[in-house]
Write an enzyme that holds these catalytic residues in place. Structure first.
Site, PDB file in Angstrom:
ATOM      1  N   LEU A   9       0.488  -1.021  -0.186  1.00 36.62           N
ATOM      2  CA  LEU A   9      -0.115   0.445  -0.330  1.00 36.62           C
ATOM      3  C   LEU A   9       0.991   1.550   0.312  1.00 36.62           C
ATOM      4  O   LEU A   9       0.514   2.071   0.583  1.00 36.62           O
ATOM      5  CB  LEU A   9      -0.710   0.009   0.688  1.00 36.62           C
ATOM      6  CG  LEU A   9      -2.300  -0.928   1.166  1.00 36.62           C
ATOM      7  CD1 LEU A   9      -3.028  -1.155   2.160  1.00 36.62           C
ATOM      8  CD2 LEU A   9      -2.223  -1.009   0.159  1.00 36.62           C
ATOM      9  N   GLY A  10       2.146   1.143  -1.255  1.00 32.10           N
ATOM     10  CA  GLY A  10       2.679   2.756  -0.919  1.00 32.10           C
ATOM     11  C   GLY A  10       1.982   4.060  -1.823  1.00 32.10           C
ATOM     12  O   GLY A  10       0.763   3.189  -1.527  1.00 32.10           O
ATOM     13  N   MET A  12       1.809   4.100  -4.904  1.00 31.02           N
ATOM     14  CA  MET A  12       0.797   3.826  -6.238  1.00 31.02           C
ATOM     15  C   MET A  12      -0.623   3.006  -5.606  1.00 31.02           C
ATOM     16  O   MET A  12      -1.467   2.522  -5.564  1.00 31.02           O
ATOM     17  CB  MET A  12       1.355   3.207  -7.146  1.00 31.02           C
ATOM     18  CG  MET A  12       2.502   3.498  -7.641  1.00 31.02           C
ATOM     19  SD  MET A  12       1.306   4.608  -8.979  1.00 31.02           S
ATOM     20  CE  MET A  12       1.403   3.644 -10.804  1.00 31.02           C
ATOM     21  N   GLY A  13       0.226   1.391  -4.477  1.00 26.02           N
ATOM     22  CA  GLY A  13      -0.713   0.246  -3.805  1.00 26.02           C
ATOM     23  C   GLY A  13      -1.276   0.645  -3.137  1.00 26.02           C
ATOM     24  O   GLY A  13      -3.162   0.633  -3.051  1.00 26.02           O
ATOM     25  N   ARG A  32       2.870  -3.858   5.316  1.00 27.53           N
ATOM     26  CA  ARG A  32       3.921  -5.222   5.869  1.00 27.53           C
ATOM     27  C   ARG A  32       4.060  -3.666   6.977  1.00 27.53           C
ATOM     28  O   ARG A  32       3.528  -4.650   8.201  1.00 27.53           O
ATOM     29  CB  ARG A  32       5.375  -4.329   5.246  1.00 27.53           C
ATOM     30  CG  ARG A  32       6.173  -5.172   6.061  1.00 27.53           C
ATOM     31  CD  ARG A  32       8.141  -5.321   5.250  1.00 27.53           C
ATOM     32  NE  ARG A  32       8.561  -4.002   4.814  1.00 27.53           N
ATOM     33  CZ  ARG A  32       9.216  -3.523   4.157  1.00 27.53           C
ATOM     34  NH1 ARG A  32      10.674  -4.652   4.196  1.00 27.53           N
ATOM     35  NH2 ARG A  32       9.770  -2.510   3.954  1.00 27.53           N
ATOM     36  N   SER A 124       0.828   2.223 -15.248  1.00 28.24           N
ATOM     37  CA  SER A 124       0.952   4.015 -15.269  1.00 28.24           C
ATOM     38  C   SER A 124       0.407   4.858 -14.749  1.00 28.24           C
ATOM     39  O   SER A 124      -1.102   4.685 -15.111  1.00 28.24           O
ATOM     40  CB  SER A 124       1.529   4.170 -16.769  1.00 28.24           C
ATOM     41  OG  SER A 124       2.481   5.732 -16.942  1.00 28.24           O
ATOM     42  N   GLY A 126       0.973   7.161 -12.135  1.00 26.60           N
ATOM     43  CA  GLY A 126       1.725   8.002 -11.309  1.00 26.60           C
ATOM     44  C   GLY A 126       0.416   8.664  -9.867  1.00 26.60           C
ATOM     45  O   GLY A 126       0.169   7.794  -9.537  1.00 26.60           O
ATOM     46  N   LYS A 176       5.083  -2.303 -20.279  1.00 30.68           N
ATOM     47  CA  LYS A 176       5.218  -1.211 -19.846  1.00 30.68           C
ATOM     48  C   LYS A 176       6.995  -0.844 -20.239  1.00 30.68           C
ATOM     49  O   LYS A 176       7.228   0.163 -19.864  1.00 30.68           O
ATOM     50  CB  LYS A 176       4.642  -1.157 -18.303  1.00 30.68           C
ATOM     51  CG  LYS A 176       5.290  -0.181 -17.545  1.00 30.68           C
ATOM     52  CD  LYS A 176       4.674   0.794 -17.519  1.00 30.68           C
ATOM     53  CE  LYS A 176       4.456   1.471 -15.899  1.00 30.68           C
ATOM     54  NZ  LYS A 176       5.189   2.016 -15.667  1.00 30.68           N
ATOM     55  N   HIS A 179       7.346   1.266 -22.957  1.00 35.88           N
ATOM     56  CA  HIS A 179       6.583   3.056 -21.813  1.00 35.88           C
ATOM     57  C   HIS A 179       7.818   3.639 -21.569  1.00 35.88           C
ATOM     58  O   HIS A 179       7.459   4.748 -21.366  1.00 35.88           O
ATOM     59  CB  HIS A 179       5.454   2.231 -21.204  1.00 35.88           C
ATOM     60  CG  HIS A 179       4.440   3.388 -20.656  1.00 35.88           C
ATOM     61  ND1 HIS A 179       5.365   4.345 -19.750  1.00 35.88           N
ATOM     62  CD2 HIS A 179       4.005   4.337 -20.886  1.00 35.88           C
ATOM     63  CE1 HIS A 179       4.554   5.302 -18.656  1.00 35.88           C
ATOM     64  NE2 HIS A 179       3.455   5.329 -19.908  1.00 35.88           N
ATOM     65  N   ASN A 180       8.343   2.963 -20.235  1.00 38.01           N
ATOM     66  CA  ASN A 180       8.963   3.760 -19.582  1.00 38.01           C
ATOM     67  C   ASN A 180      10.456   4.157 -19.873  1.00 38.01           C
ATOM     68  O   ASN A 180      10.806   4.887 -19.752  1.00 38.01           O
ATOM     69  CB  ASN A 180       9.420   3.075 -18.379  1.00 38.01           C
ATOM     70  CG  ASN A 180       8.112   2.722 -17.205  1.00 38.01           C
ATOM     71  OD1 ASN A 180       7.598   3.188 -16.980  1.00 38.01           O
ATOM     72  ND2 ASN A 180       8.414   2.756 -15.964  1.00 38.01           N
ATOM     73  N   GLU A 183       9.771   7.075 -22.573  1.00 39.22           N
ATOM     74  CA  GLU A 183       9.308   8.133 -21.606  1.00 39.22           C
ATOM     75  C   GLU A 183      10.797   8.998 -21.345  1.00 39.22           C
ATOM     76  O   GLU A 183      10.499  10.054 -20.641  1.00 39.22           O
ATOM     77  CB  GLU A 183       8.734   7.623 -20.329  1.00 39.22           C
ATOM     78  CG  GLU A 183       8.628   8.389 -18.788  1.00 39.22           C
ATOM     79  CD  GLU A 183       8.240   7.788 -17.069  1.00 39.22           C
ATOM     80  OE1 GLU A 183       8.247   7.859 -16.218  1.00 39.22           O
ATOM     81  OE2 GLU A 183       6.973   7.385 -17.245  1.00 39.22           O
ATOM     82  N   TYR A 184      11.558   8.262 -20.580  1.00 44.81           N
ATOM     83  CA  TYR A 184      13.140   8.818 -20.610  1.00 44.81           C
ATOM     84  C   TYR A 184      13.569   9.336 -21.570  1.00 44.81           C
ATOM     85  O   TYR A 184      14.296  10.338 -21.150  1.00 44.81           O
ATOM     86  CB  TYR A 184      13.951   7.386 -20.249  1.00 44.81           C
ATOM     87  CG  TYR A 184      14.147   6.580 -18.709  1.00 44.81           C
ATOM     88  CD1 TYR A 184      13.454   6.594 -17.761  1.00 44.81           C
ATOM     89  CD2 TYR A 184      15.022   6.479 -18.876  1.00 44.81           C
ATOM     90  CE1 TYR A 184      13.319   5.691 -16.804  1.00 44.81           C
ATOM     91  CE2 TYR A 184      15.830   5.815 -17.143  1.00 44.81           C
ATOM     92  CZ  TYR A 184      14.285   5.065 -16.876  1.00 44.81           C
ATOM     93  OH  TYR A 184      14.880   5.107 -15.088  1.00 44.81           O
TER      94      TYR A 184
END
Length: 306
Positions: A9-10, A12-13, A32, A124, A126, A176, A179-180, A183-184
């Site tokens: 559950l950071g 994004m989560g 955790r 994706s 954020g 993905k 995709h990243n 993005e870079y």
């Protein structure tokens, strides 16, 4: 709609769990740090599980859906190893974090041997995903994706937009990864362009105004430009920001893939190299260059203390 279990559950989560609850999904969540889970439960009404066995028990009988949002590598593998004795044939295990696609292919094969279906979802969006929805690139068997579909439709910007079943296991994380890499390259191009404009002091360019103007009708208009215009309105000098840019790992995987396929990808690869340069990896080579130049031409070198 079936229940879904969320592990991790950071930033994004946690927001994905919030969006699922806003969409009416029944969510059982585990983190955790149990305090994070309890706080999110109080906020959203999701069901908090302090242990993995409790989460599986709360989800009920198979087939169940368990969605992981954990750091790639060891953290994800350790959690899968702990879950494995609790999973049953027909269960769907989803890895929605950034993971190397070959790891996802391997995990899908190992789990399939026990009748457990694996789905990899590249996500994706954020910190804006909670409000705007998430773009999701999905890999896995058709029947597993169909079971997951009601939740994908809630998480996406619209039920019929912003998510795609790309192909078999591994394809979601592969798309993905690319995709990243793109993005870079886009970010590096914007950074270089604005850097050149800032360097042209004689024109005294208003970078915020230029960014805002480009947002309307320009071929380079994009969400990255929208974000740039917003923060440039607040501060164009960026003097308080350290010139350090981290790389998450997906840029490296993209560069490796280009080498493995023998397909040129210079923009994405050089954008990755520039991130390494900001991390201090270019400091010693630059010192060496300065000393070589001094050696053959007698050119002065700058004091490292200054």
């Amino acid at each position: 709609m079936k229940k879904i279990g969320m592990i991790g559950l950071g930033r994004m989560g946690g927001n994905m769990a919030r969006r699922l609850r806003q969409g009416g999904a029944e969510v059982v969540a585990h983190n955790r740090n149990c305090a994070v889970t309890r706080d999110l439960a109080a906020e959203t009404g999701l069901r908090a599980a302090e242990t993995l066995p409790q989460l599986m028990e709360e989800l009920g009988a198979a087939p169940r859906i368990v969605w992981l949002m954990l750091p790639a590598g060891e953290a994800t593998q350790q959690t899968i190893d702990m879950l494995l004795p609790m999973l049953q044939a027909g269960d769907v295990l989803v890895d929605g974090a950034n993971a190397f696609y070959k790891d996802s292919q391997r995990r899908a094969g190992e789990l399939a041997a026990q009748g457990i279906r694996f789905v990899d979802v590249g996500v994706s969006g954020g910190v804006w995903g909670l409000k705007n929805g998430y773009a999701m690139m999905v890999g896995g068997e058709q029947n597993a994706v169909e079971q997951l579909e009601p939740f994908l439709k809630i998480l996406a910007p619209a039920p019929d937009k912003g998510w795609l079943h790309c192909g078999p296991a591994g394809s979601g994380h592969f798309v993905k990864m690319i995709h990243n890499g793109i993005e870079y390259g886009m970010m590096q191009a914007f950074a270089e362009g604005f850097g050149l404009m800032k360097g042209k002091a004689e024109f005294d360019l208003d970078l915020a105004a230029i960014a805002e103007m480009w947002r309307h009708g320009s071929v380079v208009r994009s969400w990255l430009l929208d974000l740039s215009a917003e923060f440039l309105q607040q501060d164009q000098s960026l003097d308080a920001i350290a010139p350090f840019v981290a790389d998450s790992g997906e840029g490296r995987w993209t560069a490796f893939e280009a080498i493995e396929q023998g397909v040129p990808a210079p923009v994405m690869s050089l954008a990755l190299m520039m991130r390494f340069a900001t991390q201090g990896a270019n400091d010693y080579p630059a010192r060496l260059l300065a000393m070589m130049r001094k050696g053959f031409g007698g050119h002065a070198v700058k004091d490292g203390e200054k």
